[in-house]
Design a protein around this motif. Structure first.
Motif, short mmCIF file in Angstrom:
data_model
loop_
_atom_site.label_atom_id
_atom_site.label_comp_id
_atom_site.label_asym_id
_atom_site.label_seq_id
_atom_site.Cartn_x
_atom_site.Cartn_y
_atom_site.Cartn_z
N LEU A 147 0.86 -1.18 0.00
CA LEU A 147 0.00 0.00 0.00
C LEU A 147 0.89 1.23 0.00
CD1 LEU A 147 -2.75 -1.04 2.61
CD2 LEU A 147 -2.91 -1.06 0.11
N ALA A 148 1.04 1.85 -1.17
CA ALA A 148 1.98 2.96 -1.32
C ALA A 148 1.67 4.13 -0.40
CB ALA A 148 1.99 3.42 -2.77
N ASP A 149 0.39 4.33 -0.05
CA ASP A 149 0.05 5.46 0.80
C ASP A 149 0.50 5.25 2.25
OD1 ASP A 149 -1.78 3.44 1.21
OD2 ASP A 149 -3.49 4.78 1.51
N ARG A 150 0.94 4.03 2.57
CA ARG A 150 1.44 3.75 3.92
C ARG A 150 2.96 3.90 4.00
NH1 ARG A 150 -2.39 0.71 6.83
NH2 ARG A 150 -4.43 1.37 6.09
N TRP A 151 3.61 4.11 2.86
CA TRP A 151 5.07 4.27 2.86
C TRP A 151 5.40 5.72 3.15
CZ3 TRP A 151 5.51 1.67 -2.59
CH2 TRP A 151 5.20 0.32 -2.47
N ASP A 181 10.22 -1.85 0.65
CA ASP A 181 9.02 -1.23 1.22
C ASP A 181 9.13 -1.02 2.72
OD1 ASP A 181 7.22 -3.69 2.56
OD2 ASP A 181 8.53 -4.31 0.95
N GLU A 182 10.04 -1.73 3.38
CA GLU A 182 10.24 -1.55 4.82
C GLU A 182 11.34 -0.54 5.13
OE1 GLU A 182 10.81 -5.35 6.66
OE2 GLU A 182 8.69 -5.87 6.52
N SER A 183 11.86 0.09 4.10
CA SER A 183 12.88 1.12 4.31
C SER A 183 12.29 2.31 5.05
CB SER A 183 13.42 1.59 2.95
OG SER A 183 14.14 2.80 3.07
N LEU A 232 12.97 5.25 4.64
CA LEU A 232 12.77 6.35 3.70
C LEU A 232 11.58 6.10 2.78
CD1 LEU A 232 16.37 7.33 2.54
CD2 LEU A 232 14.85 8.57 4.09
N GLY A 233 10.96 4.92 2.89
CA GLY A 233 9.90 4.58 1.97
C GLY A 233 10.51 4.03 0.68
N ALA A 234 9.78 3.18 -0.01
CA ALA A 234 10.30 2.56 -1.22
C ALA A 234 10.63 3.56 -2.32
CB ALA A 234 9.32 1.50 -1.73
N PRO A 235 9.74 4.52 -2.64
CA PRO A 235 10.05 5.46 -3.73
C PRO A 235 11.28 6.31 -3.47
CG PRO A 235 7.70 5.48 -3.25
CD PRO A 235 8.35 4.70 -2.15
N MET A 236 11.43 6.81 -2.23
CA MET A 236 12.59 7.64 -1.90
C MET A 236 13.88 6.82 -1.93
SD MET A 236 14.09 10.42 -0.94
CE MET A 236 13.04 11.65 -0.16
N THR A 237 13.82 5.59 -1.46
CA THR A 237 15.01 4.73 -1.47
C THR A 237 15.47 4.46 -2.90
OG1 THR A 237 14.28 3.66 0.59
CG2 THR A 237 15.94 2.51 -0.72
N LEU A 238 14.52 4.16 -3.77
CA LEU A 238 14.84 3.94 -5.18
C LEU A 238 15.42 5.21 -5.80
CD1 LEU A 238 14.74 2.38 -7.86
CD2 LEU A 238 12.34 3.06 -8.06
N ALA A 239 14.78 6.35 -5.50
CA ALA A 239 15.24 7.62 -6.07
C ALA A 239 16.65 7.96 -5.60
CB ALA A 239 14.28 8.74 -5.68
N ARG A 249 7.68 2.03 12.33
CA ARG A 249 6.36 1.44 12.58
C ARG A 249 6.38 -0.07 12.31
NH1 ARG A 249 3.04 4.97 8.55
NH2 ARG A 249 4.86 4.28 7.35
N VAL A 250 7.06 -0.48 11.26
CA VAL A 250 7.16 -1.91 10.95
C VAL A 250 7.95 -2.62 12.05
CG1 VAL A 250 8.06 -3.60 9.32
CG2 VAL A 250 6.99 -1.51 8.47
N THR A 251 9.01 -1.98 12.51
CA THR A 251 9.82 -2.56 13.59
C THR A 251 8.98 -2.77 14.84
OG1 THR A 251 11.84 -1.52 12.74
CG2 THR A 251 11.85 -2.21 15.05
#
Length: 265
Positions: A74-78, A219-221, A223-230, A99-101
């Protein structure tokens, strides 16, 4: 550094879907939660307090797992949280989403508590499941104790050691969980792996190198998945700016969210 509202990036089309693995994971833990909830009701109806408490704790322990699996695609949760990155020994360290931790610790703690109640009740002669009056009783008890010890160990390990998810340096980056190291000179592309039909849970990115393509979950980063990729793709494309990864400059760039623009080198 507080959480930055500027750390938001467009979600790649490849991640705008649901992975088969995440749906399956959510379903499996949902089924387990319903099954143990049924045990709670049966035990409570028959006045079996120890069984009811043990099953209730297990039921509650499955709920965080359901949340983790369901949010993984769920991208809105990242959320990109700048507090989950630090400069350590002249390297950018990205930690797991807080939050995942916390959900992981909560889940394992509750499951460990449920197993402990079961074991204590068994040794005290309080557990009255019919299966425990059969020759299989030691196997069931051993299984519960192994699960309990394993969950307790994981909860303590996660709580005491905030392990890095990704470590980025001017020379490359490391994914400790996969024991994988990637040199910038070998990385030719960074891209999102399509979620649709993926049997794995979460969002994965691929790193194309001169020799092969490797994939790891992001997705558990923190920084969020999009920011990590960027971030990784930005420093892949801008070798002259990689010295930023050793000091506060990269933290400022993260806070500004300025990875999707071309810069003069």
């Amino acid at each position: 550094m507080s959480e930055s509202a500027g750390c938001v990036h467009d979600v790649p089309l490849a991640w705008q879907s649901y992975s088969r693995g995440s749906i399956s994971g959510t379903g499996i833990y949902g089924f387990l939660a319903l099954g143990f909830l049924g045990l709670v009701l049966v035990a409570a109806a028959h006045g079996m307090e120890w069984e009811a408490v043990s099953a209730l704790l297990a039921t509650l322990g499955f709920v965080p797992e359901i949340v983790m699996w369901s949010r993984s695609t769920l991208a809105d949760r990242w959320v990109s949280d700048a507090t989950r990155v630090r400069i350590v020994a002249k390297a950018l360290v990205i930690y797991r989403d807080l939050r995942v931790t916390r959900l992981d610790i909560l889940s394992n703690s509750l499951l460990a508590a449920g197993a402990a109640v079961f074991a204590i009740g068994f040794f005290n002669g309080r557990i009255d499941y019919y299966v425990l009056h059969s020759p299989m009783d030691k196997i069931y008890l051993s299984a519960f104790m192994v699960v309990g010890v394993g969950c307790l160990y994981r909860a303590i390990r996660i709580g005491l050691h905030d392990r890095p998810l990704i470590v980025v340096t001017p020379e490359g980056f490391v994914v400790p969980e996969k024991r994988a190291e990637y040199s910038w000179r070998d990385v030719v592309r960074c891209k999102a792996v399509p979620m649709k039909g993926d049997r794995r849970g979460g969002a994965w990115m691929s790193v194309g190198s001169t020799f092969k393509t490797a994939e790891f979950r992001v997705d558990e980063s923190g920084l969020g998945a999009p920011m990590t990729l960027a971030l990784l793709d930005f420093y892949r494309r801008h070798p002259k700016l990689r010295d930023e990864l050793t000091d506060v400059r990269v933290l400022r760039r993260i806070q500004d969210g300025s990875f999707s623009v071309e810069v003069a080198e």
